[in-house]
Motif scaffolding. Structure first.
Motif, mmCIF file in Angstrom:
data_model
loop_
_atom_site.group_PDB
_atom_site.id
_atom_site.type_symbol
_atom_site.label_atom_id
_atom_site.label_comp_id
_atom_site.label_asym_id
_atom_site.label_seq_id
_atom_site.Cartn_x
_atom_site.Cartn_y
_atom_site.Cartn_z
ATOM 1 N N LYS A 84 -33.398 0.303 25.680
ATOM 2 C CA LYS A 84 -33.624 1.609 25.067
ATOM 3 C C LYS A 84 -32.417 2.135 24.299
ATOM 4 N N ALA A 85 -31.242 1.605 24.510
ATOM 5 C CA ALA A 85 -30.027 2.151 23.906
ATOM 6 C C ALA A 85 -30.126 2.140 22.381
ATOM 7 N N PRO A 86 -29.524 3.128 21.717
ATOM 8 C CA PRO A 86 -29.631 3.202 20.247
ATOM 9 C C PRO A 86 -28.822 2.151 19.507
ATOM 10 N N LEU A 87 -27.846 1.528 20.174
ATOM 11 C CA LEU A 87 -27.028 0.502 19.536
ATOM 12 C C LEU A 87 -27.215 -0.811 20.287
ATOM 13 N N ILE A 88 -27.267 -1.911 19.533
ATOM 14 C CA ILE A 88 -27.532 -3.230 20.105
ATOM 15 C C ILE A 88 -26.392 -4.167 19.747
ATOM 16 N N ALA A 89 -25.827 -4.819 20.762
ATOM 17 C CA ALA A 89 -24.754 -5.789 20.549
ATOM 18 C C ALA A 89 -25.161 -7.121 21.158
ATOM 19 N N ILE A 90 -24.899 -8.205 20.453
ATOM 20 C CA ILE A 90 -25.222 -9.552 20.924
ATOM 21 C C ILE A 90 -23.955 -10.201 21.476
ATOM 22 N N LEU A 91 -24.094 -10.825 22.639
ATOM 23 C CA LEU A 91 -22.992 -11.582 23.242
ATOM 24 C C LEU A 91 -23.537 -12.941 23.650
ATOM 25 N N ASP A 92 -22.915 -14.004 23.180
ATOM 26 C CA ASP A 92 -23.334 -15.343 23.587
ATOM 27 C C ASP A 92 -22.888 -15.600 25.021
#
Length: 334
Positions: A84-92
């Motif tokens: 639900k968070a407004p910001l999305i970060a990808i981590l391998d």
């Protein structure tokens, strides 16, 4: 967790038991992170359990288990749906965030995507403490679609450093407003494809040169392995973008990328035919595809040259020193 915690960190993982704990822990220590969603993408090891063991009991860690492997694009889309968070970060799953990555990175409203520098760490030297990374001048700049696509055309002999390796934080509102998600047909270049389509939709893609992401370089990394068909799907993704109305400069650069990936596909296809049916049949296959001959001949020659250079390089058991994706100047140190 604080009131400023607005980031969801998504980790798609397959058979990452040995590294997932570090990734999860590095995400949970960030005070701006409100959710960490691990998608166990059909693992056959203890990836899910290793993720749980890194939990900090704040209730932010969520683990989704898939009954079979679907690939990172599918896994990340499921995580986006779940979060639900407004910001999305990808981590391998074999990488980590440097402490305080999001403190300055996500400030401001002048971006839809924002990425920072990456430090590449040799896996042979990645087992100790977190590497010391200088405080670089941020030197913010914005990528346009032409510069982004050009930065994804790799060159032989150059260090792995395509702009597509950047790991931007993305605004969910922009993705939703433009109907953007990862293309689940892709198992190679899914990040490149999403970011390119976003830029074509008008995304403001900001890049700063400070470093907040640590990438571990492994010879057996899953990202370094792909099937011939994966290359075909990637150049088809370029063709899909080229099928619509585009500025002339964007069309030119996307066409270059499509030809580059198609050439890699033609070489891999030729080698597949040679391995399964012999050199004579592979030669006939190549002659029946005259447009592919330059890519096949040039690729074979370049492969042999690369192999010769590799044999001439001195062998060392010492880990390679850290290197950075983006050139940067050291700023004032605290």
């Amino acid at each position: 967790m604080t009131s400023s915690a607005t980031v969801c960190v998504i980790i798609a993982a397959k058979n990452a038991e040995a590294t997932i704990g570090r990734a999860v822990a590095s995400a949970l220590r960030e005070k701006r992170v409100s959710e960490v969603v691990v998608v166990d993408d059909g693992s056959q090891d203890a990836t899910a359990q290793a993720s749980l063991e890194a939990d900090d009991a704040t209730g932010r860690l969520h683990i989704l288990r898939l009954d079979r492997n679907h690939g990172p694009a599918y896994a990340r889309n499921r995580a986006i749906e779940h979060s639900k968070a407004p910001l999305i970060a990808i981590l391998d799953a074999d990488d980590f965030f440097l402490d305080g990555r999001f403190d300055a990175l996500i400030e401001g409203e002048d971006w839809d995507f924002v990425a920072d520098n990456i430090v590449f760490i040799d896996s042979r030297g990645a087992h100790g403490t977190e590497p010391h990374v200088p405080r670089f001048e941020p030197a913010p700049r914005f990528l346009d679609v032409e510069g982004f696509v050009e930065g994804n055309i790799s060159q032989r002999g150059a260090s792995r450093g395509e702009i597509g390796f950047l790991k931007p934080v993305m605004r969910r509102a922009f993705l939703d407003a433009n109907g953007l998600r990862y293309d689940e047909r892709l198992r190679l270049g899914e990040d490149y494809d999403l970011y390119a389509r976003a830029l074509l939709k008008g995304a403001r893609y900001k890049v700063v040169h400070g470093c907040g992401y640590g990438a571990v370089v492994r010879p057996d990394s899953l990202s370094g392995k792909h099937r011939t068909d994966d290359l075909k799907r990637l150049y088809e993704a370029d063709l899909a973008m080229l099928s619509g109305p585009l500025p002339a400069t964007a069309r030119t650069m996307l066409s270059r990328h499509e030809r580059h990936v198609r050439g890699r596909y033609e070489l891999r296809h030729f080698l597949d035919v040679k391995a399964s049916r012999g050199l004579a049949r592979a030669g006939i296959h190549a002659l029946l595809r005259p447009a592919a001959l330059p890519a096949i001949v040039g690729g074979i020659f370049a492969d042999k040259l690369d192999a010769r250079r590799a044999r001439q390089r001195p062998v060392s058991d010492e880990p390679a020193p850290p290197r950075y994706l983006l050139p940067a100047r050291i700023g004032a140190q605290r």
